[in-house]
Design an enzyme around this catalytic site. Structure first.
Site, PDB file in Angstrom:
ATOM      1  N   ASN A   1      44.885 118.570  32.551  1.00 28.55           N
ATOM      2  CA  ASN A   1      43.938 118.616  31.441  1.00 28.55           C
ATOM      3  C   ASN A   1      44.598 119.338  30.264  1.00 28.55           C
ATOM      4  OD1 ASN A   1      41.842 119.103  29.669  1.00 28.55           O
ATOM      5  ND2 ASN A   1      40.380 119.717  31.247  1.00 28.55           N
TER       6      ASN A   1
ATOM      7  N   CYS B   1      37.869 120.511  24.270  1.00 33.27           N
ATOM      8  CA  CYS B   1      38.409 119.239  24.786  1.00 33.27           C
ATOM      9  C   CYS B   1      37.927 118.038  23.987  1.00 33.27           C
ATOM     10  CB  CYS B   1      38.064 119.067  26.258  1.00 33.27           C
ATOM     11  SG  CYS B   1      38.702 120.402  27.262  1.00 33.27           S
TER      12      CYS B   1
ATOM     13  N   HIS C   1      39.066 111.406  27.916  1.00 33.59           N
ATOM     14  CA  HIS C   1      39.625 112.752  28.084  1.00 33.59           C
ATOM     15  C   HIS C   1      40.060 112.888  29.540  1.00 33.59           C
ATOM     16  CE1 HIS C   1      40.265 116.956  28.192  1.00 33.59           C
ATOM     17  NE2 HIS C   1      39.132 117.263  28.817  1.00 33.59           N
TER      18      HIS C   1
HETATM   19  O1  UT7 Z   1      38.083 119.586  30.012  1.00 35.13           O
HETATM   20  C1  UT7 Z   1      36.772 120.048  29.930  1.00 35.13           C
HETATM   21  C2  UT7 Z   1      35.968 119.416  30.907  1.00 35.13           C
HETATM   22  N1  UT7 Z   1      36.354 119.882  32.214  1.00 35.13           N
HETATM   23  C3  UT7 Z   1      35.796 119.349  33.223  1.00 35.13           C
HETATM   24  O2  UT7 Z   1      35.001 118.459  33.010  1.00 35.13           O
HETATM   25  C4  UT7 Z   1      36.107 119.849  34.599  1.00 35.13           C
HETATM   26  C5  UT7 Z   1      34.923 119.572  35.446  1.00 35.13           C
HETATM   27  N2  UT7 Z   1      35.032 120.003  36.817  1.00 35.13           N
HETATM   28  C6  UT7 Z   1      35.932 119.536  37.704  1.00 35.13           C
HETATM   29  O3  UT7 Z   1      36.839 118.829  37.383  1.00 35.13           O
HETATM   30  C7  UT7 Z   1      35.709 119.893  39.150  1.00 35.13           C
HETATM   31  O4  UT7 Z   1      34.461 120.511  39.294  1.00 35.13           O
HETATM   32  C8  UT7 Z   1      36.808 120.817  39.766  1.00 35.13           C
HETATM   33  C9  UT7 Z   1      38.108 120.039  39.955  1.00 35.13           C
HETATM   34  C10 UT7 Z   1      37.028 121.989  38.864  1.00 35.13           C
HETATM   35  C11 UT7 Z   1      36.367 121.308  41.149  1.00 35.13           C
HETATM   36  O5  UT7 Z   1      36.002 120.228  41.979  1.00 35.13           O
HETATM   37  P1  UT7 Z   1      34.616 120.276  42.791  1.00 35.13           P
HETATM   38  O6  UT7 Z   1      34.585 119.085  43.645  1.00 35.13           O
HETATM   39  O7  UT7 Z   1      33.521 120.434  41.789  1.00 35.13           O
HETATM   40  O8  UT7 Z   1      34.796 121.538  43.700  1.00 35.13           O
HETATM   41  P2  UT7 Z   1      33.921 122.883  43.767  1.00 35.13           P
HETATM   42  O9  UT7 Z   1      34.048 123.654  42.498  1.00 35.13           O
HETATM   43  O10 UT7 Z   1      32.569 122.527  44.236  1.00 35.13           O
HETATM   44  O11 UT7 Z   1      34.693 123.666  44.901  1.00 35.13           O
HETATM   45  C12 UT7 Z   1      34.774 123.190  46.222  1.00 35.13           C
HETATM   46  C13 UT7 Z   1      35.515 124.231  47.056  1.00 35.13           C
HETATM   47  C14 UT7 Z   1      35.019 125.654  46.863  1.00 35.13           C
HETATM   48  O12 UT7 Z   1      35.039 126.275  48.135  1.00 35.13           O
HETATM   49  P3  UT7 Z   1      33.666 126.476  48.947  1.00 35.13           P
HETATM   50  O13 UT7 Z   1      32.811 127.341  48.069  1.00 35.13           O
HETATM   51  O14 UT7 Z   1      33.101 125.101  49.133  1.00 35.13           O
HETATM   52  O15 UT7 Z   1      34.123 127.125  50.209  1.00 35.13           O
HETATM   53  C15 UT7 Z   1      36.074 126.304  45.997  1.00 35.13           C
HETATM   54  O16 UT7 Z   1      36.189 127.693  46.220  1.00 35.13           O
HETATM   55  O17 UT7 Z   1      36.917 124.245  46.688  1.00 35.13           O
HETATM   56  C16 UT7 Z   1      37.332 125.610  46.462  1.00 35.13           C
HETATM   57  N3  UT7 Z   1      38.412 125.621  45.496  1.00 35.13           N
HETATM   58  C17 UT7 Z   1      39.708 125.443  45.829  1.00 35.13           C
HETATM   59  N4  UT7 Z   1      40.310 125.246  47.009  1.00 35.13           N
HETATM   60  C18 UT7 Z   1      41.643 125.068  47.010  1.00 35.13           C
HETATM   61  C19 UT7 Z   1      38.328 125.774  44.146  1.00 35.13           C
HETATM   62  N5  UT7 Z   1      39.558 125.686  43.597  1.00 35.13           N
HETATM   63  C20 UT7 Z   1      40.423 125.482  44.621  1.00 35.13           C
HETATM   64  C21 UT7 Z   1      41.826 125.303  44.687  1.00 35.13           C
HETATM   65  N6  UT7 Z   1      42.381 125.102  45.907  1.00 35.13           N
HETATM   66  N7  UT7 Z   1      42.618 125.295  43.590  1.00 35.13           N
END
Ligand code: UT7
Length: 324
Positions: free
Chosen positions: A281, A114, A251
């Site tokens: 992204n 990225c 980005h």
């Molecule tokens: O381009 C390179 C750089 N990329 C990045 O910088 C991406 C960085 N990360 C992010 O953008 C975020 O961390 C995400 C958008 C990927 C995730 O957001 P988050 O607030 O960090 O959520 P999380 O990973 O802590 O997940 C929260 C919950 C989890 O459930 P539990 O364990 O709390 O019950 C996940 O299983 O959301 C769940 N979850 C989903 N739920 C519905 C994960 N993906 C999904 C989904 N739909 N698509």
């Protein structure tokens, strides 16, 4: 007198197929509300069957060359930032060269995921200021839809396809921060973090292209801190501060990362170019896409001071300060 790499043309290409968040609701345990609130993404474009990274790069390049009012054979170097090449080799850049009908110059790819477009800009700048090239075509182009695991809801809803291209040309400047062109660059990487974002296949391991794997939450926390720090370092190198910034061109991975970084940099959100809602992204393509949209919307104007910043797999991250 100082030689500066000045932007003279920008263009982008997005595949026709638009995928709204609702498309994922039938296939996975997810919702439009979750995707929108956690990432800011509403839709993304996916390449058609048979549509390649190099084809998209060529389309974006044609528009950038038209804006710069130059012919392909006036370009000395083509640099493509991509992690999703058509083939393992030759480079996408050489395919773009032949796609544009160029018969001279040199072409190569840069792979910094990225952060690829930032790395490509820094390379193009080095070629221009050292006198090795006068005109460089810098492209970010990706088909990330090809490396998604469609059963992994934590990644497949986040990425999209597209391409953006920028023409940089050598111009004389006075050597101060009032010059147009690239004023500073800051590049970083730290391979200890490689498991935060990687693809689980490759030429010398599985012999396959592999699928993207990401530890989203830890990466999120790294992203805000590292993006703000690299942008600050790049501004310092250019002897400028956040108060001089007209536009942050970040980005486009997650609206919350974009907001968190802008806050740390003390730049209000009305001075940030945001396209994540429409593109998702697109990895190395995201900054040139955002730049191109910002220019087309009349937001970015000649003389504006821009800070572009990105982080991705590696981890690799960096920033460029550029006066448009
Ligand atoms: O381009 C390179 C750089 N990329 C990045 O910088 C991406 C960085 N990360 C992010 O953008 C975020 O961390 C995400 C958008 C990927 C995730 O957001 P988050 O607030 O960090 O959520 P999380 O990973 O802590 O997940 C929260 C919950 C989890 O459930 P539990 O364990 O709390 O019950 C996940 O299983 O959301 C769940 N979850 C989903 N739920 C519905 C994960 N993906 C999904 C989904 N739909 N698509």
């Amino acid at each position: 007198m100082t030689t500066r790499a000045v932007a003279t043309g920008i263009g982008h290409y997005l595949p026709e197929k638009i995928i709204e968040n609702s498309w994922f609701e039938d296939k996975l345990d997810t919702s439009d509300d979750w995707i929108r609130s956690r990432s800011g993404i509403e839709r993304r474009h996916f390449a058609a069957e048979g549509e390649t990274t190099s084809q998209m790069a060529v389309e974006a390049s044609r528009k950038a060359l038209a804006m710069a009012e130059i012919q392909p054979d006036q370009i000395d170097a083509v640099i493509v930032a991509t992690s999703t090449p058509d083939l393992t080799f030759p480079s996408v850049a050489t395919m773009v060269q032949s796609g544009l009908g160029m018969t001279r110059g040199f072409a190569f790819d840069v792979q910094a995921v990225c952060a690829g477009f930032i790395y490509a800009l820094a390379n193009a700048n080095a070629l221009i200021v050292s006198g090795q090239a006068e005109r460089v075509l810098v492209i970010g182009a990706e088909t990330f839809s090809r490396i998604m695991d469609w059963e992994d809801r934590s990644t497949c809803v986040l990425f999209g396809d597209g391409a953006g291209a920028l023409v940089l040309e050598a111009r004389s400047g006075s050597g101060n921060s009032a010059d147009r062109g690239i004023l500073s660059t800051d590049l970083n990487s730290d391979g200890r973090y490689r498991e935060m974002l990687y693809v689980d296949g490759g030429v010398s391991t599985s012999g396959t292209a592999g699928k993207l794997r990401m530890q989203g939450n830890p990466l999120f926390r790294q992203a805000v801190e590292k993006l703000a720090s690299t942008a600050d370092k790049a501004l310092e190198k250019a002897k400028l501060t956040h108060a001089d910034v007209n536009w942050i061109v970040p980005h486009q991975a997650n609206i919350r990362i974009i907001q968190g970084t802008a806050k740390k940099l003390d730049v209000p959100m009305d001075r940030v170019i945001v396209t994540v809602q429409d593109h998702g992204n697109t990895s190395a393509a995201s900054i040139p896409l955002a730049l191109s949209v910002g220019v087309a919307q009349g937001k970015i104007r000649p003389g504006d001071l821009l800070v572009a910043e990105a982080i991705g797999g590696g981890l690799a991250w960096g920033a460029v300060v550029l006066r448009w």
